[in-house]
Design an enzyme around this catalytic site. Sequence first.
Site, PDB file in Angstrom:
ATOM      1  N   GLN A  99      74.780   7.998  56.528  1.00  0.00           N
ATOM      2  CA  GLN A  99      73.510   7.538  57.118  1.00  0.00           C
ATOM      3  C   GLN A  99      72.764   6.708  56.078  1.00  0.00           C
ATOM      4  OE1 GLN A  99      69.914   9.987  57.785  1.00  0.00           O
ATOM      5  NE2 GLN A  99      70.125   9.501  59.954  1.00  0.00           N
ATOM      6  N   TYR A 170      60.826   6.002  59.407  1.00  0.00           N
ATOM      7  CA  TYR A 170      61.209   5.179  58.247  1.00  0.00           C
ATOM      8  C   TYR A 170      61.228   3.691  58.607  1.00  0.00           C
ATOM      9  CZ  TYR A 170      62.051   9.698  56.206  1.00  0.00           C
ATOM     10  OH  TYR A 170      61.865  10.980  55.749  1.00  0.00           O
ATOM     11  N   ARG A 222      70.328   5.807  64.861  1.00  0.00           N
ATOM     12  CA  ARG A 222      69.497   6.963  65.210  1.00  0.00           C
ATOM     13  C   ARG A 222      68.079   6.505  65.477  1.00  0.00           C
ATOM     14  NH1 ARG A 222      68.635  13.044  62.545  1.00  0.00           N
ATOM     15  NH2 ARG A 222      68.868  13.982  64.598  1.00  0.00           N
ATOM     16  N   GLY A 314      71.769  20.682  63.012  1.00  0.00           N
ATOM     17  CA  GLY A 314      71.397  20.660  61.608  1.00  0.00           C
ATOM     18  C   GLY A 314      71.327  22.084  61.082  1.00  0.00           C
TER      19      GLY A 314
HETATM   20  C1  LIG Z   1      66.627  20.080  55.412  1.00  0.00           C
HETATM   21  C2  LIG Z   1      66.684  18.982  56.430  1.00  0.00           C
HETATM   22  C3  LIG Z   1      66.988  17.688  56.038  1.00  0.00           C
HETATM   23  C4  LIG Z   1      67.058  16.644  56.988  1.00  0.00           C
HETATM   24  N1  LIG Z   1      67.425  15.381  56.580  1.00  0.00           N
HETATM   25  C5  LIG Z   1      67.585  14.410  57.509  1.00  0.00           C
HETATM   26  C6  LIG Z   1      68.078  13.128  57.140  1.00  0.00           C
HETATM   27  O1  LIG Z   1      68.398  12.847  55.974  1.00  0.00           O
HETATM   28  N2  LIG Z   1      68.217  12.191  58.120  1.00  0.00           N
HETATM   29  C7  LIG Z   1      67.905  12.447  59.437  1.00  0.00           C
HETATM   30  O2  LIG Z   1      68.058  11.578  60.295  1.00  0.00           O
HETATM   31  N3  LIG Z   1      67.441  13.671  59.819  1.00  0.00           N
HETATM   32  C8  LIG Z   1      67.303  14.648  58.901  1.00  0.00           C
HETATM   33  N4  LIG Z   1      66.904  15.892  59.300  1.00  0.00           N
HETATM   34  C9  LIG Z   1      66.739  16.186  60.749  1.00  0.00           C
HETATM   35  C10 LIG Z   1      68.047  16.784  61.306  1.00  0.00           C
HETATM   36  O3  LIG Z   1      69.076  15.822  61.308  1.00  0.00           O
HETATM   37  C11 LIG Z   1      67.871  17.315  62.751  1.00  0.00           C
HETATM   38  O4  LIG Z   1      67.505  16.249  63.605  1.00  0.00           O
HETATM   39  C12 LIG Z   1      66.818  18.417  62.847  1.00  0.00           C
HETATM   40  O5  LIG Z   1      67.032  19.406  61.862  1.00  0.00           O
HETATM   41  C13 LIG Z   1      66.812  19.090  64.230  1.00  0.00           C
HETATM   42  O6  LIG Z   1      68.053  19.679  64.499  1.00  0.00           O
HETATM   43  P1  LIG Z   1      68.295  21.265  64.349  1.00  0.00           P
HETATM   44  O7  LIG Z   1      67.294  21.963  65.246  1.00  0.00           O
HETATM   45  O8  LIG Z   1      69.716  21.463  64.792  1.00  0.00           O
HETATM   46  O9  LIG Z   1      68.100  21.618  62.922  1.00  0.00           O
HETATM   47  C14 LIG Z   1      66.791  16.917  58.364  1.00  0.00           C
HETATM   48  C15 LIG Z   1      66.464  18.237  58.744  1.00  0.00           C
HETATM   49  C16 LIG Z   1      66.422  19.256  57.809  1.00  0.00           C
HETATM   50  C17 LIG Z   1      66.106  20.656  58.283  1.00  0.00           C
END
Ligand SMILES: Cc1cc2nc3c(=O)[nH]c(=O)nc-3n(C[C@H](O)[C@H](O)[C@H](O)COP(=O)(O)O)c2cc1C
Length: 364
Positions: A99, A170, A222, A314
């Site tokens: 990404q 972003y 995304r 995630g």
């Molecule tokens: C610790 C952490 C780091 C994340 N880093 C990114 C990232 O680098 N890029 C991104 O698009 N989303 C990032 N996210 C969002 C996740 O990709 C995801 O959309 C979000 O956690 C919701 O999904 P979940 O309920 O399965 O955790 C991050 C989320 C968490 C918790």
Amino acid sequence: MQLESSYPFPNGMRTNNRLVLAPLTISASLAGGIVSDEDAAFYRRRAGSAGLLITGSAYVHPLGQAYADSFSVADDDKIPGLAKLAEAMKSQGNLAILQIYHGGRMVPATLIESQPVAPSAVAAEHGEVTVPKSLSNTQIEELLQDFLAAIRRAMVAGFDGVELHGANTYLIQQFLSPHSNRRQDKWGGTLNNRMRFAKTLVKRARQLIDQESPNSFLLGYRFSPEEIEVPGIELKDSLALIDQLIRLGIDYLHVSMDHLWQSSLRKTEENTPVILAIRDKINGRVPLIGVGKVRNAEDYKEALKSGIPLLSMGTSLLLEPDWLELYRSKAESEIRTYLDEENLADLALPQNFVRDYGSYYSKP
Ligand SMILES: Cc1cc2nc3c(=O)[nH]c(=O)nc-3n(C[C@H](O)[C@H](O)[C@H](O)COP(=O)(O)O)c2cc1C
């Protein structure tokens, strides 16, 4: 079982099941944004946890770094580390995606020791932010080149594709947003002009990939469907963008939402899930990846049944890399949903991550 069936992308590549590891920034990289052993270990432990694994976001320019200790794809000297990451991620036969992003006005000035840059000199309404410097036309062209150079590096490093991070407020999103983009030149003003950065980037990325790696490298995008700010991105803007991105040859679309079935953040009187409007707009033309608090197989089945072909997780895969394995062996009750001391080593979580977020993910 549908969850385990493979799924094709428009370029003929396939993911071997319907699970995607959502991008997670784990802040474990070395000085200068070089991939560390902890980064590689985190992803090696999650190889095979999903058919498609997406890295946490890598910044395409040093001024684009929004998180300390995150990794960079801004120079050729980052390629060996990124190659280590790609190899670790692909070690179980799944696909690995890098990404890529630029944080724009969301970048803390203290982190980059400089004033952040953005489409316009308007500060965000949340976060540790300052008023950014508005980008010149020349700088916008340079930024597009930075993204293309990052894609080239991802190819050299051995990734199966890149995901353009047009979500989570972003820089790519900042061009689309009427809150952060107040420009009156060809990059701002009308919706068509606000879409121009994303469109130009996808068009040029498509050309590059078709030249260098035809049908063997994915181009994903995304996006956050809405913003809460006024003015801000409305769902209809995102639906218009979707049409343009598909027309320009995107290989998949990945939403970013807190909850898979959430309704509009802006039109609070509406209760139809936003993801269904997105699904209908895409109408099967490219794969859609849904996301948001997907925790168990029931959530999965419901999503697949409603025509969302791929789902990213995630938190679930952060806490349980063996999620699919346990589901397969009908041992779902053993799926870990919080961190505890005994599990830490097995989960290959970086030390700093555990220090900063350990209590957040621990059992209440
Ligand atoms: C610790 C952490 C780091 C994340 N880093 C990114 C990232 O680098 N890029 C991104 O698009 N989303 C990032 N996210 C969002 C996740 O990709 C995801 O959309 C979000 O956690 C919701 O999904 P979940 O309920 O399965 O955790 C991050 C989320 C968490 C918790």
